[in-house]
Structures are given as C-alpha cells and as structure tokens.
Design a protein around this motif. Structure first.
Motif, PDB file in Angstrom:
ATOM      1  N   SER A   1      -7.020   6.046 -14.774  1.00 50.70           N
ATOM      2  CA  SER A   1      -6.481   6.214 -16.010  1.00 50.70           C
ATOM      3  C   SER A   1      -4.633   6.445 -15.911  1.00 50.70           C
ATOM      4  O   SER A   1      -4.137   6.462 -15.838  1.00 50.70           O
ATOM      5  N   GLU A   2      -5.661   7.477 -14.629  1.00 56.73           N
ATOM      6  CA  GLU A   2      -3.929   8.118 -13.689  1.00 56.73           C
ATOM      7  C   GLU A   2      -3.233   7.080 -13.218  1.00 56.73           C
ATOM      8  O   GLU A   2      -1.458   7.605 -13.895  1.00 56.73           O
ATOM      9  N   ALA A   3      -3.340   6.505 -12.560  1.00 56.62           N
ATOM     10  CA  ALA A   3      -2.543   5.928 -11.882  1.00 56.62           C
ATOM     11  C   ALA A   3      -2.763   4.430 -12.026  1.00 56.62           C
ATOM     12  O   ALA A   3      -1.477   3.577 -11.508  1.00 56.62           O
ATOM     13  N   LEU A   4      -3.238   3.674 -12.496  1.00 55.17           N
ATOM     14  CA  LEU A   4      -3.283   2.668 -12.323  1.00 55.17           C
ATOM     15  C   LEU A   4      -2.743   1.779 -14.050  1.00 55.17           C
ATOM     16  O   LEU A   4      -2.411   0.698 -13.399  1.00 55.17           O
ATOM     17  N   LEU A   5      -3.222   1.910 -15.001  1.00 57.46           N
ATOM     18  CA  LEU A   5      -2.960   1.789 -16.058  1.00 57.46           C
ATOM     19  C   LEU A   5      -1.543   2.079 -16.835  1.00 57.46           C
ATOM     20  O   LEU A   5      -1.922   3.833 -17.754  1.00 57.46           O
ATOM     21  N   PRO A   6      -0.541   1.573 -16.344  1.00 60.23           N
ATOM     22  CA  PRO A   6       0.907   1.818 -17.459  1.00 60.23           C
ATOM     23  C   PRO A   6       0.296   1.864 -19.533  1.00 60.23           C
ATOM     24  O   PRO A   6       1.084   1.509 -19.674  1.00 60.23           O
ATOM     25  N   GLY A   7      -0.680   1.533 -19.912  1.00 64.44           N
ATOM     26  CA  GLY A   7      -0.890   1.505 -20.896  1.00 64.44           C
ATOM     27  C   GLY A   7       0.029   2.769 -21.794  1.00 64.44           C
ATOM     28  O   GLY A   7      -0.686   4.173 -20.973  1.00 64.44           O
ATOM     29  N   ASN A   8       0.018   2.789 -23.554  1.00 61.12           N
ATOM     30  CA  ASN A   8       0.703   3.684 -23.591  1.00 61.12           C
ATOM     31  C   ASN A   8      -0.175   4.689 -24.309  1.00 61.12           C
ATOM     32  O   ASN A   8      -0.208   6.207 -24.325  1.00 61.12           O
ATOM     33  N   GLN A   9      -1.265   4.382 -24.760  1.00 62.15           N
ATOM     34  CA  GLN A   9      -2.113   4.710 -25.450  1.00 62.15           C
ATOM     35  C   GLN A   9      -3.924   4.900 -24.618  1.00 62.15           C
ATOM     36  O   GLN A   9      -4.392   3.906 -24.744  1.00 62.15           O
ATOM     37  N   VAL A  10      -4.845   5.880 -23.298  1.00 59.59           N
ATOM     38  CA  VAL A  10      -5.785   5.689 -22.476  1.00 59.59           C
ATOM     39  C   VAL A  10      -6.778   6.475 -23.159  1.00 59.59           C
ATOM     40  O   VAL A  10      -6.182   7.836 -22.503  1.00 59.59           O
ATOM     41  N   THR A  11      -7.655   6.102 -23.573  1.00 58.57           N
ATOM     42  CA  THR A  11      -8.269   7.045 -23.501  1.00 58.57           C
ATOM     43  C   THR A  11      -9.910   7.684 -23.087  1.00 58.57           C
ATOM     44  O   THR A  11     -10.287   6.249 -23.284  1.00 58.57           O
ATOM     45  N   LYS A  12     -10.425   8.434 -22.961  1.00 60.73           N
ATOM     46  CA  LYS A  12     -11.589   8.177 -21.582  1.00 60.73           C
ATOM     47  C   LYS A  12     -13.192   8.266 -22.430  1.00 60.73           C
ATOM     48  O   LYS A  12     -12.937   9.614 -23.441  1.00 60.73           O
ATOM     49  N   PHE A  13     -13.630   7.967 -22.813  1.00 58.42           N
ATOM     50  CA  PHE A  13     -14.891   8.007 -23.493  1.00 58.42           C
ATOM     51  C   PHE A  13     -16.461   7.459 -22.797  1.00 58.42           C
ATOM     52  O   PHE A  13     -16.916   6.622 -21.851  1.00 58.42           O
ATOM     53  N   GLU A  14     -17.543   8.449 -23.160  1.00 59.03           N
ATOM     54  CA  GLU A  14     -18.524   8.003 -22.789  1.00 59.03           C
ATOM     55  C   GLU A  14     -19.940   7.697 -23.245  1.00 59.03           C
ATOM     56  O   GLU A  14     -20.420   7.236 -22.732  1.00 59.03           O
ATOM     57  N   ASP A  15     -19.346   7.741 -24.480  1.00 61.11           N
ATOM     58  CA  ASP A  15     -20.728   6.803 -25.810  1.00 61.11           C
ATOM     59  C   ASP A  15     -20.347   5.445 -25.804  1.00 61.11           C
ATOM     60  O   ASP A  15     -18.946   5.061 -26.491  1.00 61.11           O
ATOM     61  N   TRP A  16     -21.390   5.234 -25.767  1.00 58.99           N
ATOM     62  CA  TRP A  16     -20.824   3.412 -27.109  1.00 58.99           C
ATOM     63  C   TRP A  16     -20.617   4.073 -28.587  1.00 58.99           C
ATOM     64  O   TRP A  16     -19.793   3.074 -28.686  1.00 58.99           O
ATOM     65  N   LYS A  17     -21.212   4.714 -29.062  1.00 54.37           N
ATOM     66  CA  LYS A  17     -20.434   5.502 -30.463  1.00 54.37           C
ATOM     67  C   LYS A  17     -19.104   5.346 -30.328  1.00 54.37           C
ATOM     68  O   LYS A  17     -18.505   5.211 -31.752  1.00 54.37           O
ATOM     69  N   ASP A  18     -18.055   6.001 -29.362  1.00 55.59           N
ATOM     70  CA  ASP A  18     -17.049   5.882 -29.377  1.00 55.59           C
ATOM     71  C   ASP A  18     -16.287   4.863 -28.893  1.00 55.59           C
ATOM     72  O   ASP A  18     -14.979   4.078 -28.790  1.00 55.59           O
ATOM     73  N   ILE A  19     -16.887   3.921 -28.742  1.00 56.87           N
ATOM     74  CA  ILE A  19     -16.330   2.726 -27.774  1.00 56.87           C
ATOM     75  C   ILE A  19     -16.457   2.114 -28.014  1.00 56.87           C
ATOM     76  O   ILE A  19     -15.676   1.000 -27.782  1.00 56.87           O
ATOM     77  N   VAL A  20     -17.780   1.225 -28.677  1.00 50.46           N
ATOM     78  CA  VAL A  20     -17.470  -0.419 -29.940  1.00 50.46           C
ATOM     79  C   VAL A  20     -16.828   0.238 -30.495  1.00 50.46           C
ATOM     80  O   VAL A  20     -16.037  -0.638 -31.075  1.00 50.46           O
ATOM     81  N   PRO A  21     -16.711   1.115 -31.069  1.00 52.52           N
ATOM     82  CA  PRO A  21     -15.515   0.957 -32.467  1.00 52.52           C
ATOM     83  C   PRO A  21     -14.269   0.951 -32.172  1.00 52.52           C
ATOM     84  O   PRO A  21     -13.048  -0.174 -32.449  1.00 52.52           O
ATOM     85  N   GLY A  22     -13.908   1.253 -31.141  1.00 51.90           N
ATOM     86  CA  GLY A  22     -12.228   1.058 -30.297  1.00 51.90           C
ATOM     87  C   GLY A  22     -11.896  -0.050 -29.802  1.00 51.90           C
ATOM     88  O   GLY A  22     -11.398  -0.960 -30.379  1.00 51.90           O
ATOM     89  N   ILE A  23     -13.801  -0.848 -29.766  1.00 57.07           N
ATOM     90  CA  ILE A  23     -13.239  -2.451 -29.065  1.00 57.07           C
ATOM     91  C   ILE A  23     -12.788  -2.923 -30.312  1.00 57.07           C
ATOM     92  O   ILE A  23     -12.450  -4.144 -30.465  1.00 57.07           O
ATOM     93  N   LEU A  24     -13.792  -2.839 -31.393  1.00 59.71           N
ATOM     94  CA  LEU A  24     -13.853  -3.384 -32.921  1.00 59.71           C
ATOM     95  C   LEU A  24     -12.813  -3.178 -33.070  1.00 59.71           C
ATOM     96  O   LEU A  24     -12.120  -4.306 -34.317  1.00 59.71           O
ATOM     97  N   SER A  25     -11.783  -2.371 -32.667  1.00 57.76           N
ATOM     98  CA  SER A  25     -10.514  -2.559 -33.532  1.00 57.76           C
ATOM     99  C   SER A  25     -10.187  -3.176 -32.796  1.00 57.76           C
ATOM    100  O   SER A  25      -8.667  -2.811 -32.643  1.00 57.76           O
ATOM    101  N   GLY A  26      -9.638  -3.934 -31.469  1.00 56.17           N
ATOM    102  CA  GLY A  26      -8.488  -4.303 -30.972  1.00 56.17           C
ATOM    103  C   GLY A  26      -8.126  -3.698 -29.922  1.00 56.17           C
ATOM    104  O   GLY A  26      -7.672  -4.353 -28.962  1.00 56.17           O
ATOM    105  N   CYS A  27      -8.814  -2.486 -29.190  1.00 55.16           N
ATOM    106  CA  CYS A  27      -8.791  -2.138 -28.079  1.00 55.16           C
ATOM    107  C   CYS A  27      -9.248  -2.964 -26.737  1.00 55.16           C
ATOM    108  O   CYS A  27     -10.246  -3.738 -27.005  1.00 55.16           O
ATOM    109  N   THR A  28      -9.086  -2.368 -25.739  1.00 59.18           N
ATOM    110  CA  THR A  28      -9.938  -3.554 -24.665  1.00 59.18           C
ATOM    111  C   THR A  28     -10.120  -2.081 -24.101  1.00 59.18           C
ATOM    112  O   THR A  28      -9.628  -1.055 -23.658  1.00 59.18           O
ATOM    113  N   ALA A  29     -11.686  -2.262 -23.615  1.00 62.35           N
ATOM    114  CA  ALA A  29     -12.434  -1.238 -22.984  1.00 62.35           C
ATOM    115  C   ALA A  29     -12.751  -1.302 -20.632  1.00 62.35           C
ATOM    116  O   ALA A  29     -12.239  -2.509 -20.869  1.00 62.35           O
TER     117      ALA A  29
END
Lengths: 370, 691, 59
Positions: B253-281
C-alpha cells in the motif's frame, strides 16, 4: 378529564381571516334583507351598531379570559369553576345552537342554489354534497379550516368589493334618505335582533387555547370585527343604493339580485354565476367553522379525546334539521325569528355570564382559602 | 374474508383518529403524549429491523444469498402474535411460497442453524484469511465464480528482493507457518500450487516471490488503471526488500500502489461492497486483509443537458447516471465546507447507494433526522431509482400533488440546499430529490431567479395562469355551456350554438373524446421511435385539428379549448405536478359535468382543504400562504434578488438570514427602502444583519 | 320506496359508526369520559334523518 387532543395551533392572521369569513359571509345570505326590514333606508347603521356592541362585549370577554383563565377555552373555564356537569350542559347548549345555525343557514343556502343555479336538482342532492364537503373540511380540523379561510378571505373581500363597485352605474344615493329610515328605535331594535351574526365572540372563546399566541387574540377580535363591519355596511349601503327601500326587504337573496344587475359594457355583464364561486366557497368555510365549533365543544364538554368520529352523525343531523321545515318561508322564519332574534343569548350573554360566574366562584374560593 | 382497508376504515375506529403527523415546529408540552406513542411504536419497529439484520448477517445474507427465503420474508412481516404458524414456516426453510411471519428469536435460531450448511467458509462476517489459496476459494464462493463470469480473479506474483533470506538462510516458505493465523490447515488447496511457487524463487535467484490476487468486476472497472497502476508496478517495477509477512500489505500500500485511493480492510463485509462498486481488491499472501484500490470506470452517459427542465438563462447541465458525478456536480456548484454528504445503503440483496446532502448549520437537524429515519426504514431487496425511494419516504403517496421535489438540475439542488432543504441522491438515478417541498415551489423554475425580477415574476404569473387553465378549462367550458349559458355574451353564445349545431354528442362526451386523443398523442409521442416522431405531430394535428371538426364530431371551439388546456399543461415545470394536474382535471370535469359551478366549487373547496393540511416532511404544503408566514416574497411572484434576504421561514432553519438586510448599500434607488424596513442598523452592513 | 331503502344505508352506517366510536371511547378512556352523549347524538341524528327520508319518499 382529558382534553381534546387537537394540537392545532393557529396564527393570528389565520384567526383573523377565519372570524372575518365567519361573520362577513352573511352579506351573501339574507342578512341585508333582514336588517332592511327594521331600518329601511338606515339599515346600513345596523351592522355598525351591532358590530360596536359585539366589539365591546368581545373586549370584556377577552379581558376576563386573559386575566383569570389563560390557556383555557370557555368549556374548560366552566368545568374548572362550576363542575363537569355544568360544563357538559353548557357545551351541549352551545353545540345545539351552533348546529341549528348551521342547519338553518344551510337550508337558506340550498334554497338559493336551487333557485339560482341548479333548478332541476333535488334539494337532498344539493344538501348532501354540501354537507359532505363541509364535513370533510371539519374533518381536517381547525388548521385545515383556518388555512382555507386564509385563502377564502381575499376571495370574499374581492367578491364583495366587486359586487359593490360593479353596480356603480345603478347607484341612486337618494335611496338612502331619510337618514334615520324607520327611526332610531327601529334601527336599534334591528341591530339587537341581528347582532347574533357576530359569532366571533363565542368562536374566539372556543379557540382560545389554540392560538399561537393568546395575546394576539385581542388584536384578532378587533381587526376581524372592524373588517366585518366594513364589509357588511359597504354591501348594505350599496344594496340600498341599488334597490328601492321597500324592495330591499323582499328579496330572498340580495347578493344574487345585485349580481344579476351587473352590466358594464358588452363583456362585463350577467356575472352572477361567477359569484356562485365565491358564495359557495364562503358558505362552505362558514358552515365548517360553526360545525367544527359544535363538534369541538361537544368533545371538550364531555371529555372525548377527539370529535372526528362523531362527524358523520353531526353532518347527518345538520342535513336532517335543515330539511325539517316544510317550505322556504318557514325555513326563513325559523332563522330570522328564532335563531337571529334570540341568538344574542348564546352568542354574547352566555359566554359573559359564564365567565363572570367563573370569576366569582374562583374569587370566593380564593377568599375561603385565605 | 379480506376487507379492503378503506372499507374497514369506514366501520372501525382505532387510535389512529388522534394521531398527528410529523411537524418541524418545536413540540409543545401538550403534544408530548401522542408523539411519544407513535415514536415508541416507530422505535420498536426500528429495533426489530436492526436485530433482524443482525440475525441475518450471520448467515451471510447478500453475497451468499444464503438466507432461507421463507425465513427472510417472514422476518420482514414481523408480527410476534402468530408464533405457531411461524414455527411451521421455520420447519421448511426451503419453501419459497411460505410467507407467514415467524417470531424474531425463532428466526435467528433458524438462520444460525441454516448458515453452517449453506456457506461453511465464506460468510460476510468472517475475516479475510491470510493464505492466498483460501482467499481465492472464498472469493470464488462469495461471487459464485464458477458460474458468474463477471468476476475476474487475477493471480500474480510480486517479486521482492529476499535480503532476509541471505541472513538466516531459511527458505521463504519457512516464514509462513510462523505467522499467527493457522496456515498449515490449508495444505490441501495450496498443495497444487506448491511446485510453481517453489520454482519461481529458484528461477529468480535472490528474488523472493509474494503470491498475490487482484479481484475485480469486469465492466465496472477501468482496465487501464488496473494494468498500469496495479499490475504493472506490482509485477514489474517492484524493487523492495522482503518484509515480514504481516507487513507485506502495508508495504504494498505504501510503496507499490500508485492509486489515489487505497484503503486496507480486513473483513469481507467491507471488501465485497468495494469490489461490487468497481474497486479492485488486492490480496497478498500471508497478510490477512485486502487493499481496495479505486479503479471505478464503468460506462455511463457523460454530463449533458438537462432533459426535462431546460432554461434559456442559467446553467444547462443536468445530473447523469453516475452517483459520484451527481454529488460532485452539486459540490462543484456549492463550495462550502459545511456541505455534508452522508452515505447510506438501501437494499438487502443489492445495496444501492443513497446520499443525503445538507448544509450543516443551516438545515434544521430535526429534518435531517426525519429523512434518515424514513430512509433507514426502507427494507427492500433492491431499490432501483429515486422514483421508488420517493414513494417510500413521502408523507402521502396517495395524493396527486407530489410531496417531494424531483429535479435533474445541480444548480437547483445547490440553491435548495442553501435554503435549508435536504437533497437525496439514489444510486445511478439522474434525478435528485429535495425535501421538504411546498406547493408553490412546484410551479417555480430555476430560471425565475436568474432572470431580472420583473420577468421572473411575469413568468411565474404566466405559469400560475397555465396551472389554473390546465386544471379548469374543460370543467369551466362544460359548466358554462351546460348550466350557465347566460354568462356568455349573446353573440358568442350564438356562435357556440352554431358551431355545435352539427355535433351529435353532448358536450361532456365531446370533451372526453378530445381529452382522450390528446392524452393518447402525449403518450404516443414519448413511446414512438424517434425516426417516425414527426409523423405523430402531423397525424395528431390532422385528426384533432381538422378532420374531427370537418366530420362534425367536435365543435371548432372545443378544439381550441382542448388545445389551450394541453399547451397550458406543458407549461407546468414539474413533471410530477403536471401528472397531478392531468388527473385532477378529470375530477373537476366530472364535478362540473354533473353539478356545474356548484359542483366545481365544492370540488375546489375539497381540494383546498386537503392540500391545506398536507405536510411534506413536517412542513405544511401551502405555507407560507396558509398558514401565513412572513417571509421573503417567493410564492406567486419573484422578489428582487436583493430583497430576498431571508430563508423560507417554514423550513425552520438555523440561520434565518442569507443576505444582508441592505445588500445594495451604495444605491440611492434601493437603500431608502431597506432603511425603512430595517432601520438605521443596516448602514454598517456587517453588523446590521442578524447573521 | 327504492330510494328510501337505498338512502337508508347512510343513516344506518352513521349509527353503526357512531356506536363504534362510543365503544372505542369506553375502551380507551374508561370512566373518564361521558359516552352516553355519543349514543344520544347518534340516535337523534338517526331518528331525524329517517324521519326526513320517510317524509320525502314515503309520505
């Protein structure tokens, strides 16, 4: 005993409009003909005299309420001082009077509709539709009635103004002399007999707890009475300038008669149907106010939390009573000779007496406690 | 026997007769009781809904689709009284048609039993496992990857320099068991991958591979971003030292991904809606959790012209089918730090984004709470559009006059937000909702404000005239010709009679025929393919204008009446109100046909009383006229911009003033007026107003 | 006769509704309120309206 759970709070402007419409609507009924019977040429003085009397009585009642019973309506005052049974009786009497008034004005109105605009329609249908609308408006509660009155007020004022001014080419100012008409005594008698139309005293005593700011009520009463007197006097004056004195006592529907006369040029003529609009809407509002007061008084007197489920019964009662007189003449007589003549007992004397009795009782209690 | 509700109301009385609607005004002491009653009931309902959702979360509701259908529906119709029938329903969770309610406890118990069989591993409540094989399996299960081909799971390897390896000489795999999560159990699925993994470090010499996974939904993402900003840097440009496994995600996250919005999640319930809204996990082997990288880029219409609310003077852009573009358009108009966008999600199976926008410090907090309360109460599987949300939250869905204002103009929303309204955006709907609304606003157009005030007022007058014409012309025509012919000057009456001589039908039939054809043309005009669009005009004009008259079916005068009505109804700026007028016209027509002016007046009184007590989110719909309130002149006419210095009173906003009382202090033309109204204090502008 | 019977539905419904109101009041408020006037008004209203209908259509 629980209070009526009507949480309506009405502002001063709406109350003014409401009380003005309540009284001023009488220009569209047989009031001008009624006062003409007593005063003839001087009939225009009668609304002034009764208006001033009503104003004085209103100020007395308002002072008493404000000083001794803030935030109470007249029924609550009576209950608090004279006991629940007296309150119930008083509420019943007031409500009965208001229902009778509603019914008799309705009959008058229905007859007018039938003679003027819908000659082929049975009176039951005309009355049924009318009472349905009135009932619905009462169902919406004080807020609904007050807001519709606010909208009806300009219509009423414009209507009366138009009615007066558009007949300008028929005015005969000399119809107004002799100045004293049948004589001052007759004028005074007429004023006393017709003073009952100033129901605003009673109404304001009833809606007292529902005003946004009860301190405004004095202003409301004064302004609405003055407005009413101006409208009534203006129309009676105009009516008397248009028709000969003898004729004025005989017309069943003065407003309609005046409206039929209007003829200014090719396009402004025969406008009576337009006035049907104003006339019907004002009558609906007026009767909604009286019926609401009746229903509210009953609910307050007997301690019901609401009056709405009783409306079908009250509406049907009004319709039935209005259809009781056999013909137009007896209906008009009932209205003129009984309700108008003795109305002052209910409209002025009773509220003042009750308030006075309440004050006395309260003072005595305080003295006893001291 | 099922008695319809309206009929039942005619024969029963319950406590509903003493209930009062929500109001923005302060509660008075006397009002507390009824408010508490209804409030308690609502509160109970909400609590039920919450527990309900909690119960459901356990069985992995939306993604797994695991909720037993019968139980799901039963839980919605919560009526604890019918426990017996409910248990029957609970016994057969597979039966779709069982919709009898069951008690909440039974439902929770049942779903707790049902969930392990249905989805043994991947539940939305679970944490993301650390081992990449298990992650992949969970993703495949959550998104039904075996049949669902929209989900792309891209496996790749991040090359890291294994400096640590040189020091202690251990192979990379030896670190894996060292991490806290039980890794050894996953031997089965990972086993097949072992050889490759073993092979790659050998090939890379001093390189240390991290296995990683990128998951996204095809079609929702911008592929270029994924290629150049996720895969490229991670696969090719990595030049970092190896890290302890648990730090890997952090490093990526800190050094390799140059995306402008990168967020770390640990639960599926946060990750799945992210994927469904067009983000990449992005998952990295060994680190529990995922990085959600903003890569949204689905196809949508670009911001274009407003389709239904066009103006001549003023901005032309309208909302589009992109949620974020819409909120962004408003924010671009209104650069205010107090402008708040609250996000909510409505829908159980497919959550739709719902945004609530308001200006903190201006809006009445009670209003915001009420809007939230109503939105949160919506419990549906899917909420497609703002048109549906509107029906769920409005005060009286049966009223023909809309209780909410729908607009597609960002400038209008911005203006209303600043007045103290609340705006609601729903998913990808190109229409935003503003609440509360008063009747008068429905006839306003944004252009009234942009034009100089005499012309704004003129337009408004014109529209009020149009409204009454559209509503009443046919009714007036019928009642005048049928009941009050004496109103018409004799010549005109003769002309009408002459023109009607040929017509064999009564007036009302004639009018209904013509109204029907006009409505038909209107509807056909919308549905017709645009290629043959012009035809409809010609056909319509021919049929209605000429042929009908020549055939003697309708009188020429009636054609004019109908045409004027139709034109007038197009002048009403609010689409919903125009519908209301279209339908109410027939009501008035019927009243006038049967009872002339008398019926018409009674119908009008009825309508006025109905509207007078209608509230929209606690605001009486006819305010500030009835009830009368002193406020800036913005009802029938448009006041000059420099005297409209107060916010609408009926909104009960926190700030009453939006301009200085005297906003043209240099002007000899307007200053005396301001002085007369507000006194001498307006001379020193910054102190004068009650800001 | 037919109109009389048809129109009689209205007072009958009113009577039923008013009685329902009375029962609701009794349930809700108990002895706090006077319920008899509800029945009284209902009865008077019913009687008068039936009388008027009778006079209009049957006498």
């Amino acid at each position: 005993m629980p209070r009526v759970q009507e949480k309506a709070h009405v502002g001063a402007k709406e109350l003014t409009a409401m009380t003005t419409v309540l009284v001023a609507i009488h220009v569209f009924l047989d009031y001008p003909a009624y006062v003409s019977k007593y005063g003839l040429e001087a009939a225009w003085m009668e609304p002034v005299v009764s208006g001033v009397a009503a104003l004085i009585l209103f100020l007395c009642a308002e002072t008493m309420l404000r000083r001794y019973f803030p935030n109470d309506s007249i029924v609550e005052v009576v209950r608090g001082t004279l006991g629940p049974w007296v309150a119930a009786c008083i509420a019943l009497v007031f409500a009965a009077y208001l229902i009778l008034i509603t019914a008799s004005i309705m009959r008058e109105f229905m007859e007018n509709v039938i003679t003027s605009v819908l000659p082929a329609t049975p009176i039951l249908v005309v009355g049924g539709l009318f009472i349905l609308t009135v009932g619905y408006m009462v169902h919406t509660g004080l807020e609904g009635i007050a807001r519709v009155s606010t909208m009806a007020w300009p219509v009423l004022v414009l209507g009366v103004l138009a009615l007066c001014l558009l007949t300008i080419n028929y005015w005969h100012p000399y119809f107004l002399v002799p100045f004293w008409g049948k004589g001052p005594r007759q004028v005074l008698l007429g004023s006393a007999n017709s003073a009952a139309i100033f129901l605003n005293v009673l109404l304001l005593c009833v809606v007292y707890p529902h005003a946004h700011n009860p301190r405004d009520l004095r202003r409301v009463g004064v302004i609405s009475t003055v407005q009413t007197v101006i409208l009534l006097t203006g129309f009676v004056l105009c009516y008397h300038m248009v028709f000969a004195p003898e004729e004025t006592t005989k017309l069943a529907s003065p407003m309609y008669a005046v409206a039929r006369l209007i003829h200014i040029g090719h396009f402004i003529q025969r406008l009576e149907s337009v006035f049907v609009f104003m006339w019907v809407s004002a009558a609906v509002v007026k009767l909604a106010i009286t019926l609401w007061s009746a229903a509210y008084l009953l609910a307050a007197g007997f301690g019901w939390p609401t009056y709405r489920p009783l409306l079908p019964a009250l509406c049907l009662l009004c319709l039935a009573i209005s259809l009781l007189p056999h013909d137009v003449a007896s209906a008009f007589d009932l209205h003129g000779d009984v309700l108008m003549r003795w109305g002052w007992v209910i409209a002025f004397a009773a509220p003042l007496l009750l308030l006075g009795a309440g004050i006395l009782r309260r003072r005595r209690e305080r003295a006893r406690r001291a | 026997m099922n008695v319809p509700a309206w009929l039942a109301r005619l024969f029963t009385i319950d406590d509903g007769v003493v209930e009062e609607p929500f109001s923005l005004l302060e509660d008075r002491p006397g009002q507390a009781q009824a408010g508490a009653d209804t409030g308690a009931a609502d509160g109970a309902g909400e609590r039920n809904a919450e527990t309900d959702k909690g119960g459901q979360g356990r069985d992995g509701e939306s993604a797994g689709g695991a909720a037993p259908d019968a139980g799901d529906r039963a839980a919605r119709a919560d009526s604890p009284g019918q426990a017996d029938s409910a248990r029957e329903a609970g016994a057969e969770p597979g039966e779709v048609e069982v919709i009898r309610p069951i008690p909440l406890e039974a439902y929770i118990r049942q779903s707790a039993q049902a969930s392990p069989e249905k989805s043994p591993e991947a539940g939305l409540e679970d944490k993301v496992p650390a081992e990449i094989g298990r992650v992949r399996k969970a993703v495949e299960q959550l998104f039904h990857a075996d049949v669902n081909k929209d989900i792309v799971i891209r496996e790749f390897i991040i090359q890291a320099e294994s400096r640590g390896q040189a020091k202690d000489g251990k192979p990379a795999e030896s670190q894996v068991p060292a991490e806290p999560r039980g890794h050894a159990v996953a031997g089965g699925p990972a086993a097949s991958q072992e050889p490759t993994q073993d092979g790659s470090p050998a090939a890379g010499g001093g390189k240390k591979p991290w296995r990683a996974l990128a998951v996204f939904v095809d079609g929702l993402v911008d592929k270029m971003t994924i290629n150049t900003h996720i895969l490229q840097p991670l696969m090719l440009l990595t030049a970092i030292a190896d890290e302890p496994v648990e730090r890997r995600l952090q490093t990526v996250s800190e050094a390799l991904l140059p995306g402008n919005q990168v967020t770390k999640f640990e639960d599926w319930k946060d990750i799945v809606p992210g994927i469904l809204s067009g983000c990449t996990a992005v998952f990295v082997d060994g680190s529990p959790g995922a990085l959600i990288v903003e890569t949204r880029g689905w196809e949508h219409r670009t911001v274009g012209l407003a389709q239904t609310e066009t103006v001549v003077r003023g901005p032309h852009e309208g909302f589009t089918e992109s949620f974020r573009a819409n909120t962004g358009l408003v924010r671009a108009e209104l650069r205010c730090k107090d402008l708040i966008t609250e996000m909510m999600h409505v829908g159980r199976l497919a959550p739709t984004d719902v945004a609530l926008m308001y200006v903190q410090g201006v809006v009445n907090p009670k209003l915001v709470d009420e809007v939230k309360r109503r939105i949160q109460a919506i419990d549906v599987d899917y909420l497609p559009d703002s048109g549906l949300l509107e029906q769920f939250i409005e005060d009286n869905p049966r009223l023909v006059v809309p209780n909410t204002l729908t607009t597609e103009r960002p400038d209008r929303i911005a203006h209303m937000l600043m007045e103290g309204h609340v705006a609601i955006f729903v998913g990808n709907s190109p229409f935003a909702i503003a609440v509360p609304v008063v009747f008068w606003q429905l006839v306003h157009s944004p252009e009234d404000a942009y034009l100089r005030f005499p012309f704004g007022s003129f337009l408004r007058l014109l529209r009020w005239l149009a409204l009454s014409l559209a509503l009443l012309t046919p009714a007036l025509y019928v009642s005048i010709t049928n009941y009050h012919p004496e109103m018409i000057p004799t010549d005109l009456m003769l002309a009408i009679a002459g023109s009607r001589e040929q017509v064999p039908f009564p007036v009302i039939t004639e009018i209904l025929m013509m109204e029907f054809s006009i409505e038909l043309i209107r509807e056909a005009g919308i549905r017709i393919p645009s290629v043959i669009g012009p035809t409809i005009g010609i056909v319509g004009a021919l049929i209605i204008g000429q042929a009908a008259v020549q055939a003697g079916i309708v009188s020429p005068l009636l054609v004019i009446v109908i045409a004027v009505t139709a034109l007038a109804s197009f002048a009403i700026p609010n689409y919903n109100l125009a519908f209301g007028v279209r339908t109410m016209r027939f009501v008035f027509l019927a009243a006038a046909a049967v009872f002339g002016f008398y019926g018409l007046t009674l119908a009008l009184c009825w309508a006025a009383a109905r509207l007078a007590v209608q509230k929209s989110f606690g605001v009486p719909m006819l305010s500030p006229v009835a009830p009368r309130m002193d406020t800036s002149k913005d009802v029938f006419l448009r006041g000059p911009a420099f005297v409209m210095n107060q916010r609408p009173v009926f909104l009960q906003t926190q700030k009453a003033w939006r301009e200085q009382p005297a906003s043209r202090p240099w002007s000899k033309a307007t200053m005396p007026n301001a002085l007369r109204r507000f006194g001498d204090s307006v001379r020193s502008p910054r102190k004068g107003g009650k800001h | 006769m037919l109109s009389f019977v048809l129109l009689l539905i209205v007072p009958l419904w009113m009577l039923f509704y008013t009685v329902q109101f009375g029962r609701w009041l009794r349930r809700r408020e108990g002895q706090n309120v006077m319920v008899w006037p509800v029945y009284g008004i209902g009865a008077v209203s019913f009687g008068l309206s039936v009388y008027v209908l009778w006079r209009m259509f049957l006498s």
